[in-house]
Scaffold this active site. Sequence first.
Site, PDB file in Angstrom:
ATOM      1  CG  ASP A  55      -2.068   1.027   1.023  1.00  0.00           C
ATOM      2  OD1 ASP A  55      -2.665   1.052  -0.072  1.00  0.00           O
ATOM      3  OD2 ASP A  55      -2.349   1.789   1.963  1.00  0.00           O
ATOM      4  CB  SER A  56       2.479   3.130  -1.927  1.00  0.00           C
ATOM      5  OG  SER A  56       1.886   2.923  -3.180  1.00  0.00           O
ATOM      6  CG  PHE A 134       0.549   5.474 -12.022  1.00  0.00           C
ATOM      7  CD1 PHE A 134      -0.031   5.418 -10.768  1.00  0.00           C
ATOM      8  CD2 PHE A 134       1.721   4.778 -12.234  1.00  0.00           C
ATOM      9  CE1 PHE A 134       0.543   4.681  -9.744  1.00  0.00           C
ATOM     10  CE2 PHE A 134       2.308   4.031 -11.219  1.00  0.00           C
ATOM     11  CZ  PHE A 134       1.718   3.990  -9.971  1.00  0.00           C
ATOM     12  CE1 TYR A 136      -2.573  13.430  -5.897  1.00  0.00           C
ATOM     13  CE2 TYR A 136      -2.175  11.110  -5.426  1.00  0.00           C
ATOM     14  CZ  TYR A 136      -2.980  12.233  -5.335  1.00  0.00           C
ATOM     15  OH  TYR A 136      -4.180  12.160  -4.680  1.00  0.00           O
ATOM     16  CG  ASP A 137       4.333   9.097 -11.101  1.00  0.00           C
ATOM     17  OD1 ASP A 137       4.355   9.090  -9.844  1.00  0.00           O
ATOM     18  OD2 ASP A 137       4.469   8.057 -11.779  1.00  0.00           O
ATOM     19  CE  LYS A 157       6.925   6.141 -10.040  1.00  0.00           C
ATOM     20  NZ  LYS A 157       5.555   6.008 -10.507  1.00  0.00           N
ATOM     21  NE  ARG A 163       4.266  -0.517  -5.521  1.00  0.00           N
ATOM     22  CZ  ARG A 163       3.814   0.609  -6.077  1.00  0.00           C
ATOM     23  NH1 ARG A 163       4.461   1.172  -7.072  1.00  0.00           N
ATOM     24  NH2 ARG A 163       2.708   1.162  -5.657  1.00  0.00           N
TER      25      ARG A 163
END
Length: 177
Positions: A55-56, A134, A136-137, A157, A163
């Site tokens: 979860d992030s 994707f 808020y990137d 990234k 992650r």
Amino acid sequence: IKEIVKIFKGVEIIPMHQAGFEGEIEENGQSFRENAYIKAKAVCDKLGLPALADDSGLCVDFLGGAPGIYSARFSGEGDAANRKLLLEKMHGVTDRRAHFECAVCLCLPDGRKLFGVGQTSGSILTEEHGKRGFGYDPLFFSDDLQKSFGEATAREKNKVSHRARALKDLMEKLKTF
């Protein structure tokens, strides 16, 4: 899944639906760690197999850590609306520090569990930069990369992502588990 496979070389990684898990899992925890555990435990209990879940989300200092665990449903209307709402809430704000945070949980059928955590720091831009990624990137300026995640390649990234860092933390803990 691709990110997990790269870190856990030599371990067969199967998406939960492919392994036979059907249905949705309600993420009703109060932290990334709790939500990762809820998901991993549900899959592990149902299938009787080791299960890994994460979860992030984005945590903005000025907003007291929001959107946090509610990152995906911040506006209730998807990624573009989430970014628009974040920009509205940050209008005129000078302290734009933020970080992405991730918790991963590995649950085993014998009841044991293990967590990994990771963060990547940066700040919220005043407008979108880049079309990659994707969520808020395009608004997240990475301290590590010195550009937005929206401008970064997937490879760039993944080297510094929250992650990836959480998975590496878990991998290190597994060595003495």
